[in-house]
Structure formats: C-alpha cells, structure tokens
Scaffold this motif. Sequence first.
Motif: not given
Length: 246
Positions: A19-30, A45-48, A68-79
């Motif tokens: 699994l790859l988790v792309i999430e900028d909330d460090s608490v949730l990703s943890g 885990v990736c945060a950006e 979706i709300l990610l720094p540098g590139l939002n999740g919809l653009e990433l997808l």
Amino acid sequence: MIISIISKMLAVVKMPARLLVIEDDSVLSGHLLDYFSERHYLVSVCAEGPAGLDAATAGDYDLVLLDILLPGLNGLELLNALRQQSPVPVIVVSALGDEQARIQGLINGADDYLPKPFSMAELAVRVDAVLRRVALERVRPEEPQWESVGKLVLCDHSMAAFYQETDLGLTNTEFRLLQVLLEHRGAVLSKPFLYQAVLHRGCGRHDRSLDLHISHVRRKLRDAGAAESAVRTVWGQGYTLITDNL
C-alpha cells in the motif's frame, strides 16, 4: 485448468499487499501506517503530491490511498496524471466529502471514494475489496477472451471495451460493471448484487459509488454513439443492459 487457476489465486492472496499512502496529515498517515502494518500490509507513506506521484508511478504497489488536499500537487491532479501512466487501484480519502468531489475523483479514475472522517474498519473493508479484485485480475487467461453484442465488443484480457470500433476508455471498475451487465443482459441486477460483483463489497445507505460508475459508463457509450437508454435504471430494483439498443 480450474485447479491451476485456484492455486495461482491462493499464491497471490498470500503475498503481502503493498500500500502507498499519500497523505499530508502526519497523525492520520501514522495511524494508517500502524493499522495496516499490524494487518500485515507493506506500507509506504508520502506527504506531498509530487513525491506521491513519483512513488505511485515508479513503485510496484497493489493500492494507493490518496488524499485530495496535498501540497505541491492536489490529489485530483495527481490521479489524472497517474492514470496516464499506471492502472494501479486508487481509493481517494478526503475531507472534501461533497458530491462534486466524489464525482470528480471517480471521473479521474479512482476505484472508490471515502470521505473523512472515516473508521479504520470501513476503510479496511474497502481496501480488502479492491485487493480481492486485483488478485482476480492477476490470474486472467493469457489468451484474449472476446464477447460482443450488437456494436459492443469487450476484451477480457485487456479489460478494453469498444463500441462501433471506438475505444470507450473505461476504467477497470467501469469495464467490470459493463461486463457483468452484459453477462446478465436483459435481467435487472440489484444494487447489492452489483456492489458485490463489481466492487467486491457491500453498499452503505448513502453510498453512491455504483451510481456514479453507471453514469460514467452511460456517458462513454453515448459519446461513442450508443443509445442513452442502453443501460437502464429500473426504479426500486436496479439496473439492466438493453442489448436491443446496442
């Protein structure tokens, strides 16, 4: 032959899922890292956004959990960028729980969408459902299996569908949906049946994932020249494929 296929499926299922988790909330990703690691998944885990896209395209993952709300590139653009390079399954998990965000996520190629806040148990059910489908796809016959009705042609091996020789550009989930409707042509298939047969999970009371996938299949068929009523809603019962309109 059947025994061989079953053996391959069992071998795939026993492999730890990646699994790859792309999430900028460090608490949730943890929490996600701890929860799924305890369930014997291999978790990265990736945060950006940019780093997440690089990891998703370069890594050999079974599933991506994407905010979706990610720094540098939002999740919809990433997808959208990811879908041009990889068919890896994606579940979008986001605080943007409104219908438009869900629709856009599924249009961009997400396999499922779970709004925040969510329970880990519900997310685990959805992850397991997608991974069961991945295991089934890995043991598809090497020889292409073609099925056609009217001007519609489906290739099971490549998971591609064509109407009047035009590639419909279906996602894997949309292909499975159209394939199940075609296999049961003329019959009215209930939502609970389609959720299990296509998404490999049950449906929640306010879950509209299936409705959105139906809408996308209709639109793509219509854009290729098929009648709007080819996939028909039978109110209170479910959906059916009208092959006379193909």
